[in-house]
Every structure is written in structure tokens, then in C-alpha cells.
Design a protein around this motif. Sequence first.
Motif, PDB file in Angstrom:
ATOM      1  N   ASN A 122     -16.076  55.649  -2.280  1.00  0.00           N
ATOM      2  CA  ASN A 122     -14.949  56.348  -2.965  1.00  0.00           C
ATOM      3  C   ASN A 122     -14.507  57.649  -2.160  1.00  0.00           C
ATOM      4  O   ASN A 122     -13.330  57.857  -2.167  1.00  0.00           O
ATOM      5  N   GLU A 136     -23.778  42.873 -10.677  1.00  0.00           N
ATOM      6  CA  GLU A 136     -22.750  43.684 -10.962  1.00  0.00           C
ATOM      7  C   GLU A 136     -23.185  44.941 -10.686  1.00  0.00           C
ATOM      8  O   GLU A 136     -22.328  45.841 -10.281  1.00  0.00           O
ATOM      9  N   GLN A 164     -11.381  47.968   2.065  1.00  0.00           N
ATOM     10  CA  GLN A 164     -12.149  47.103   1.334  1.00  0.00           C
ATOM     11  C   GLN A 164     -13.523  47.023   2.157  1.00  0.00           C
ATOM     12  O   GLN A 164     -13.277  46.580   3.529  1.00  0.00           O
ATOM     13  N   ASP A 166      -7.328  43.184  -4.819  1.00  0.00           N
ATOM     14  CA  ASP A 166      -8.398  44.079  -4.671  1.00  0.00           C
ATOM     15  C   ASP A 166      -9.450  43.920  -5.571  1.00  0.00           C
ATOM     16  O   ASP A 166     -10.321  44.723  -6.027  1.00  0.00           O
ATOM     17  N   THR A 167      -9.446  42.710  -5.882  1.00  0.00           N
ATOM     18  CA  THR A 167     -10.768  42.184  -6.806  1.00  0.00           C
ATOM     19  C   THR A 167     -11.825  41.481  -6.090  1.00  0.00           C
ATOM     20  O   THR A 167     -11.132  40.397  -5.036  1.00  0.00           O
ATOM     21  N   GLY A 191     -19.866  50.954  -4.898  1.00  0.00           N
ATOM     22  CA  GLY A 191     -18.573  51.260  -5.159  1.00  0.00           C
ATOM     23  C   GLY A 191     -17.570  50.339  -5.265  1.00  0.00           C
ATOM     24  O   GLY A 191     -16.278  50.407  -5.325  1.00  0.00           O
ATOM     25  N   ILE A 192     -17.983  49.061  -5.577  1.00  0.00           N
ATOM     26  CA  ILE A 192     -17.090  47.959  -5.901  1.00  0.00           C
ATOM     27  C   ILE A 192     -16.535  48.234  -7.157  1.00  0.00           C
ATOM     28  O   ILE A 192     -17.413  48.054  -8.237  1.00  0.00           O
ATOM     29  N   GLU A 193     -15.255  48.445  -7.303  1.00  0.00           N
ATOM     30  CA  GLU A 193     -14.920  48.669  -8.895  1.00  0.00           C
ATOM     31  C   GLU A 193     -14.255  47.437  -9.487  1.00  0.00           C
ATOM     32  O   GLU A 193     -14.676  47.278 -10.753  1.00  0.00           O
ATOM     33  N   ARG A 194     -13.393  46.731  -8.961  1.00  0.00           N
ATOM     34  CA  ARG A 194     -12.782  45.523  -9.618  1.00  0.00           C
ATOM     35  C   ARG A 194     -13.740  44.290  -9.089  1.00  0.00           C
ATOM     36  O   ARG A 194     -13.839  43.874  -7.789  1.00  0.00           O
ATOM     37  N   ARG A 228     -21.571  47.432  -7.989  1.00  0.00           N
ATOM     38  CA  ARG A 228     -20.799  48.589  -8.544  1.00  0.00           C
ATOM     39  C   ARG A 228     -21.562  49.955  -7.998  1.00  0.00           C
ATOM     40  O   ARG A 228     -20.788  50.883  -7.618  1.00  0.00           O
TER      41      ARG A 228
END
Lengths: 169, 251
Positions: free
Chosen positions: A3, A80, A19, A56-57, A87-90, A84
Motif C-alpha cells: 500500500n 484470502e 501489482q 486489477d483483480t 496487501g492484495i485488495e481485489r 489480503r
Amino acid sequence: MFNAMVAACISRGKLVAMQPSIDQIWKWLDGVPDPEIPVISLVDLGIIRGVSWQGDTLEVAVTPTYSGCPATAIINLDIETALRGHGIERLELKRQLSPPWTTNWLTDKGRAALEEYGIAPPTAAGGPKRCPQCGSEDLKKVSQFGSTPCKAAWRCNDCLEPFDYFKCI
Amino acid sequence: MDKDLFQYLLRLGDNTLVLGHRVSEWCGHAPVLEEDIALANTALDLIGQTQLWLGLAAEVEGAGRDADKLAMLRDIWGFRNLLLVELPNGDFGRTLMRQFLFDAWQVINLGRLMKSSDPRVAEIAAKASKEAAYHVERSADTVVGLGDGTAESHARMQAALEYLWPYVGEMFVGDDVDAALVAAGVVPDPASLREEYDAFVGRIFATATLEMPESRFTHKGGKNGAFHTEHLGHMLCSMQWLQRAYPGASW
């Protein structure tokens, strides 16, 4: 950290997608343990069938071991939570049924870790090669099924210890 | 076509659901710990397959239901399972004989469904067939072990076979639902599986020193919902208890 990197890019007035690489994500997934056999990772187990960026997913394809394995829901939650945390949001998890999971997809690292832990790894012959405790080849099948859907119960005739065998399917 | 496929998927899903529940009734009651674990694992695989079949059934139906709703919120007349699988467990021998009679059909039917023209059906069949192959290995072994065992176990297995045999024929009785899907290449003709089935179970019974009944009389009505035995209602009371007492409960 990720982030912070994005924030740095934005602050320079230019939005650049930072990414994480697919290789990096496989490494992160290799750090997620199987909830029932924590000495091997989900990657070792061979159930992660694909990782890709769709725009972006991040899309992760996961295949179930046994159709009724109760760990499946926990596995998805663990993936998940781990991604997360990096830092993976999508993120999108996809269930992939075909081709069906086979124990041939266990990694060599995973097989070695299983044996070290006391679970005999699967063999094409349909039974364990040696006792994971003492190495003896004088073995007896106790039951085709064991403590989890993926294991069978065996016993060593030399050291007399019972042990789990990872079913070969 | 979707209506027929929905019915067919209910049949597959209800077979594994009802049998899975029946087998789970052994949990904590089997003669030895290893068999208890084996039965519970078999039940778990069957319930897992149910989630796949009924999940697809709900998708095909497109009426906003899901696998849980189909399993827990239908009453007797909505079920489409073979009568064989709803019969009470009886003793351990009868449970394993019923399992073998069902497993033998499952492996053959799933093998054909793997070549279905509908890829959604084919992929579930491919997944389930691996589990079914593992199940039949055990149920066939147990039928041989008990059939060719003591005088007591032999007599019980022969009695179980004679009790269950009149329910086997329903697997091979086709109707309009089958005919429509056979024409579209989605499913095999049920009658076409009989020869392979008889040859396979006949071989196992010969090894088990059991006599295969000759009669082809069959009880039927389960798979088309026309008639169920009185046993299904009692089973559903137990299986659906929570949803009946607390409709819509979830966690």
C-alpha cells in the motif's frame, strides 16, 4: 508495504499499477499451510490450479481434494486472509473442478515433509513404501480410511506403530 | 431440456444425499473403530457429491434455490432417489451390501457421465467417480470378506442380498426424463448399464460364495417421485429437523 508503494506512486502524480508478480504470489501461497496437515503448504498439496491477474483483480483457482472435505471452506478463508495480509485488495477465488485433483500433484517437497511428519506419502502401488517411523517395509493395512478424507490407516509390523498413509487417487 | 436435466440432477443428488445420511447414522455405532471411521468418510464423500449435484440442479432450475434449500426444504414427494438408498441400515452386513449394490452402479454410471455432452455434468462425474472407485473397492472387499466368512456372516450376507435385490432393478428403468437427455447425449440410457452391472456384481458374489437372485422383479417409484417407502419420511424428520424447527436458520 504494498500500500505504501502504491501511495508513493500516486504521490508522484502518476498512478502506476504496482501489482506483485505471479511468482511472488505463488511464494506467498506456498506459505499458507494446509489446515489439517500444517507441515505442507496449499501449493505442496497441489490444489492451487492457477494464479493470474485479470485487470486489477487477482484470480486464484482452487480445486477441492475430496468433494466433501470440510477443510475446503477453511482453505479458502486462509488463502484470502494470507493474500489480503500481503496487501492484495481485489481477489477472486474460483472453484475449479476439472481436471479433478490427483495426489500426483503433490510436490516432492510436500512428500518429504509428509514423511518427516509421520504420514507415508502416496505411491502408485496404492500403499505406503515404508514405515514413516522406522523405515520397515513390513506393513499392514488397518483400514482404507483414516482420520481425514485424504488418509488411510496402516500399521508397521516391526515397530508396531500405527501411522497414516496419504491415499493415492 | 433444462426441466429434464433438473430432474436428473435431483436424482443423482438425492441418491447421494439419502445414502450419505443413512451411512452417517452409523457414526459411533459401527462394530469396530476402523469401520466406524470408514463409514463416516464414505458418508462425507457422498454428502460432498450431493453438494455438487444439487448445486448444479439449483443453477439449472434458476429459481433462486441452492443445494442446502433443495436438501433441507423439500418433503418426501419432492425426493427423486432410488428406493434402495432410503431403506433402513439393518445390520452392518446389510449396510455394506446396499453400499456395494449402489457403488457398483455409481462407478458404471459416473464413467458414462464423464463423457456427457454437458461439460458441467462431465466434470462433476469425473470428480465423483474417483471417490466412487475408492468406495467400491472397500464395499466389494467387505462383501467378499463377510460372504466368504463364517457361517453366521455368510447367512447374513445372503439374507441381505435377497432383501435388497428387488430394489436393484430401479437403477435401470428409464423414463421420459432419461429419454430426452439420452437423445441429447447428456446421460447414458439406464437400461444399457445392466449387462455390465450384472457381470461385475456377479463376479463379486461368486468370489463371496453368495448366490445372486435370478428374479428381475423390481420395486420402483423413487426416482420419479411416484412412490417412496415409509422409511424416507422418518429419515427426513431426523435429517431436516433443524430447518423444520427453525426455518431459514443459517450460520
